[in-house]
Motif scaffolding. Structure first.
Motif, PDB file in Angstrom:
ATOM      1  N   GLY A 313       0.811  -1.215   0.000  1.00  0.00           N
ATOM      2  CA  GLY A 313       0.000   0.000   0.000  1.00  0.00           C
ATOM      3  C   GLY A 313       0.844   1.264   0.000  1.00  0.00           C
ATOM      4  O   GLY A 313       0.550   2.214  -0.738  1.00  0.00           O
ATOM      5  N   PHE A 314       1.902   1.281   0.808  1.00  0.00           N
ATOM      6  CA  PHE A 314       2.784   2.451   0.848  1.00  0.00           C
ATOM      7  C   PHE A 314       3.537   2.612  -0.471  1.00  0.00           C
ATOM      8  O   PHE A 314       3.788   3.736  -0.919  1.00  0.00           O
ATOM      9  N   ALA A 315       3.901   1.477  -1.107  1.00  0.00           N
ATOM     10  CA  ALA A 315       4.571   1.562  -2.410  1.00  0.00           C
ATOM     11  C   ALA A 315       3.637   2.146  -3.452  1.00  0.00           C
ATOM     12  O   ALA A 315       4.063   2.934  -4.310  1.00  0.00           O
ATOM     13  N   ASP A 316       2.348   1.786  -3.387  1.00  0.00           N
ATOM     14  CA  ASP A 316       1.364   2.368  -4.307  1.00  0.00           C
ATOM     15  C   ASP A 316       1.240   3.873  -4.111  1.00  0.00           C
ATOM     16  O   ASP A 316       1.086   4.634  -5.077  1.00  0.00           O
ATOM     17  N   ALA A 317       1.319   4.291  -2.836  1.00  0.00           N
ATOM     18  CA  ALA A 317       1.136   5.712  -2.525  1.00  0.00           C
ATOM     19  C   ALA A 317       2.389   6.528  -2.787  1.00  0.00           C
ATOM     20  O   ALA A 317       2.304   7.743  -3.016  1.00  0.00           O
ATOM     21  N   ALA A 318       3.556   5.889  -2.738  1.00  0.00           N
ATOM     22  CA  ALA A 318       4.824   6.618  -2.925  1.00  0.00           C
ATOM     23  C   ALA A 318       5.713   5.861  -3.893  1.00  0.00           C
ATOM     24  O   ALA A 318       6.657   5.166  -3.490  1.00  0.00           O
ATOM     25  N   PRO A 319       5.447   5.955  -5.199  1.00  0.00           N
ATOM     26  CA  PRO A 319       6.230   5.208  -6.199  1.00  0.00           C
ATOM     27  C   PRO A 319       7.726   5.498  -6.138  1.00  0.00           C
ATOM     28  O   PRO A 319       8.538   4.633  -6.477  1.00  0.00           O
ATOM     29  N   ASP A 320       8.098   6.707  -5.696  1.00  0.00           N
ATOM     30  CA  ASP A 320       9.519   7.053  -5.631  1.00  0.00           C
ATOM     31  C   ASP A 320      10.266   6.189  -4.611  1.00  0.00           C
ATOM     32  O   ASP A 320      11.490   6.030  -4.703  1.00  0.00           O
ATOM     33  N   ALA A 321       9.538   5.673  -3.630  1.00  0.00           N
ATOM     34  CA  ALA A 321      10.159   4.842  -2.590  1.00  0.00           C
ATOM     35  C   ALA A 321       9.838   3.362  -2.798  1.00  0.00           C
ATOM     36  O   ALA A 321       9.900   2.568  -1.855  1.00  0.00           O
ATOM     37  N   ALA A 322       9.507   2.981  -4.008  1.00  0.00           N
ATOM     38  CA  ALA A 322       9.070   1.604  -4.281  1.00  0.00           C
ATOM     39  C   ALA A 322      10.138   0.584  -3.903  1.00  0.00           C
ATOM     40  O   ALA A 322       9.821  -0.493  -3.374  1.00  0.00           O
ATOM     41  N   ARG A 323      11.407   0.880  -4.151  1.00  0.00           N
ATOM     42  CA  ARG A 323      12.465  -0.079  -3.835  1.00  0.00           C
ATOM     43  C   ARG A 323      12.562  -0.337  -2.342  1.00  0.00           C
ATOM     44  O   ARG A 323      12.771  -1.476  -1.905  1.00  0.00           O
ATOM     45  N   LEU A 324      12.450   0.738  -1.559  1.00  0.00           N
ATOM     46  CA  LEU A 324      12.487   0.575  -0.103  1.00  0.00           C
ATOM     47  C   LEU A 324      11.348  -0.310   0.366  1.00  0.00           C
ATOM     48  O   LEU A 324      11.546  -1.228   1.174  1.00  0.00           O
ATOM     49  N   TRP A 325      10.150  -0.045  -0.144  1.00  0.00           N
ATOM     50  CA  TRP A 325       8.988  -0.828   0.289  1.00  0.00           C
ATOM     51  C   TRP A 325       9.054  -2.248  -0.239  1.00  0.00           C
ATOM     52  O   TRP A 325       8.514  -3.175   0.379  1.00  0.00           O
ATOM     53  N   LEU A 326       9.733  -2.460  -1.365  1.00  0.00           N
ATOM     54  CA  LEU A 326       9.941  -3.826  -1.860  1.00  0.00           C
ATOM     55  C   LEU A 326      10.788  -4.616  -0.865  1.00  0.00           C
ATOM     56  O   LEU A 326      10.481  -5.782  -0.562  1.00  0.00           O
ATOM     57  N   VAL A 327      11.842  -3.978  -0.357  1.00  0.00           N
ATOM     58  CA  VAL A 327      12.696  -4.643   0.634  1.00  0.00           C
ATOM     59  C   VAL A 327      11.880  -5.019   1.866  1.00  0.00           C
ATOM     60  O   VAL A 327      11.976  -6.141   2.387  1.00  0.00           O
ATOM     61  N   ILE A 328      11.063  -4.082   2.336  1.00  0.00           N
ATOM     62  CA  ILE A 328      10.239  -4.346   3.525  1.00  0.00           C
ATOM     63  C   ILE A 328       9.230  -5.452   3.245  1.00  0.00           C
ATOM     64  O   ILE A 328       9.002  -6.340   4.077  1.00  0.00           O
TER      65      ILE A 328
END
Length: 427
Positions: A313-328
């Motif tokens: 959900g956070f990756a959807d809301a903040a595409p610029d941080a997608a890599r970070l949220w992928l790790v999480i």
């Protein structure tokens, strides 16, 4: 607790019969995974159709259900060593036939699918039998450790096998992968031949439909064993979001439609967690309150899936941080995989130790059906729910349902929570 105390308990390997089976399985699981990858790859190469590839689900699941249940009845009637010899030989023959059809340039998809069904039928009889013999080889207090060792090898193969197969198919083709599977299976045949005679202890009856029904009837009278299936169905049905991985990898983590790194690491997350859980499974042999441990493991699994959904959900809301949220997100899958490995080790041990020997095969057959069928039903449920509420909500909501429902189940059947393993020698 020292690091040595956390590492996998290897005492079951002191038993020569278990050690030979386990060592052979290291070799065999790689070969098996080569075929698992090669079959759909060959079907797609021959047909250019994902629909035909999807038929492997039907041609694989139906014999797995039918022969899983009947195989359990066979394992409660005949000498289990004999069944393992016959089914292992059958697996070798089908692997050799896979090699032969590929070497001869076969492009008939129906022949390939039929061979796949026959292979799954042999597998469905082999696995319940193999699980049913474990309490005859290993002391009851070492069953969780033995099951953890087996599951660690299987999950490691689930990671390494596809990587090896994917790299080798363009180089050597499908036929050599099938041949490697057949050769690897010879290690298991050797280990099975070296087993002692394993006749069923107690009344055996006849291995027909009535025997299968009797297995379900027995299970219905054993609330602890029945609950071990119920909580697993809850965990898998509501908490297995693998059907969402392709869409999540592309839409949430910005990977290419055809796969890519995000796609690969999402699929590897749960098996990787299971392997790590197996490596650091030394604690499972020290847990006597196995029912309570299963509940906690499934709660952790559910919470991990909630965390996975939140990360999406956070990756959807903040595409610029997608890599970070992928790790999480992957870390959440790893945590879930480790918890699921421990839960499966405890539940399998409960089935093996709490059931009498004359029904162990049938209960293991039911276990195989639940393990195989639950995730497939989950694929349908998660796909449908994601279409309505989105992938993030579907994944997180499913995890939350796991936590709620498993707590409700624990309250409804307190005898399951109170269940403690006995260490009174061998079964």
């Amino acid at each position: 607790m020292s690091l040595r105390g956390l590492l996998a308990d290897t005492r079951p390997l002191q038993n020569p019969y278990f050690r030979r089976l386990w060592t052979a399985n290291i070799i065999t699981v790689i070969g098996a995974q080569l075929t698992v990858v090669a079959v759909p790859a060959q079907i797609y190469a021959d047909t250019d159709s994902s629909a035909y590839v999807g038929l492997t689900g039907v041609f694989g699941l139906v014999p797995l259900i039918v022969f899983g249940l009947w195989g359990g009845a066979l394992a409660d009637h005949f000498d289990r060593r004999t069944i393992l010899r016959v089914t292992t030989t059958g697996l070798i023959v089908t692997a050799a036939l896979f090699w032969l059809q590929a070497a001869m340039g076969n492009t008939n998809v129906w022949l390939l699918l039929c061979l796949f069904s026959v292979q799954q039928a042999f597998f469905a009889v082999n696995q319940p039998t193999r699980s049913a013999v474990l309490p005859r080889l290993v002391e009851s207090d070492l069953l969780p450790a033995a099951n953890s060792l087996n599951m660690t090898v299987f999950q490691a193969g689930a990671i390494g096998g596809p990587l090896v197969a994917g790299a080798l198919i363009p180089v050597v083709g499908y036929s050599w992968l099938y041949l490697a599977d057949a050769i690897c299976l010879l290690a298991t045949l050797w280990a099975v031949i070296r087993l002692p005679s394993l006749p069923v202890e107690g009344a055996t009856g006849t291995p027909g439909l009535r025997s299968v029904v009797e297995g379900f009837t027995y299970l219905r009278t054993q609330p602890v064993l029945l609950m071990s299936f119920v909580v697993d169905i809850i965990a898998m049905l509501f908490g297995m979001p693998r059907a969402l991985f392709p869409e999540i990898a592309h839409e949430s983590f910005l990977g290419p439609e055809e796969g890519g790194l995000a796609f690969a690491v999402l699929f590897a997350g749960i098996p990787a967690g299971a392997v790590l859980g197996g490596v650091f499974s030394g604690w499972v042999s020290r847990i006597s309150a196995q029912g309570k441990a299963v509940i906690w493991c499934i709660v952790v699994w559910g919470l991990a899936m909630v965390g996975f959904g939140v990360a999406v959900g956070f990756a959807d809301a903040a595409p610029d941080a997608a890599r970070l949220w992928l790790v999480i997100a992957v870390l959440m899958l790893i945590v879930g995989g480790a918890a699921d490995m421990a839960s499966a080790a405890f539940r399998t041990s409960m089935l093996q130790s709490a059931a009498t020997d004359e029904v162990r095969g049938r209960l293991q057959g039911i276990f195989i059906v639940v393990v195989a069928g639950g995730p497939r039903i989950a694929d349908v449920a998660h796909g449908a729910s994601a279409a309505m509420v989105g992938t993030a909500v579907a994944a997180a909501g499913g995890g939350l349902l796991v936590v709620v429902l498993v707590v409700v189940a624990a309250l409804a059947v307190p005898s399951f929570v109170r269940y403690r393993v006995t260490t009174a020698a061998r079964s």
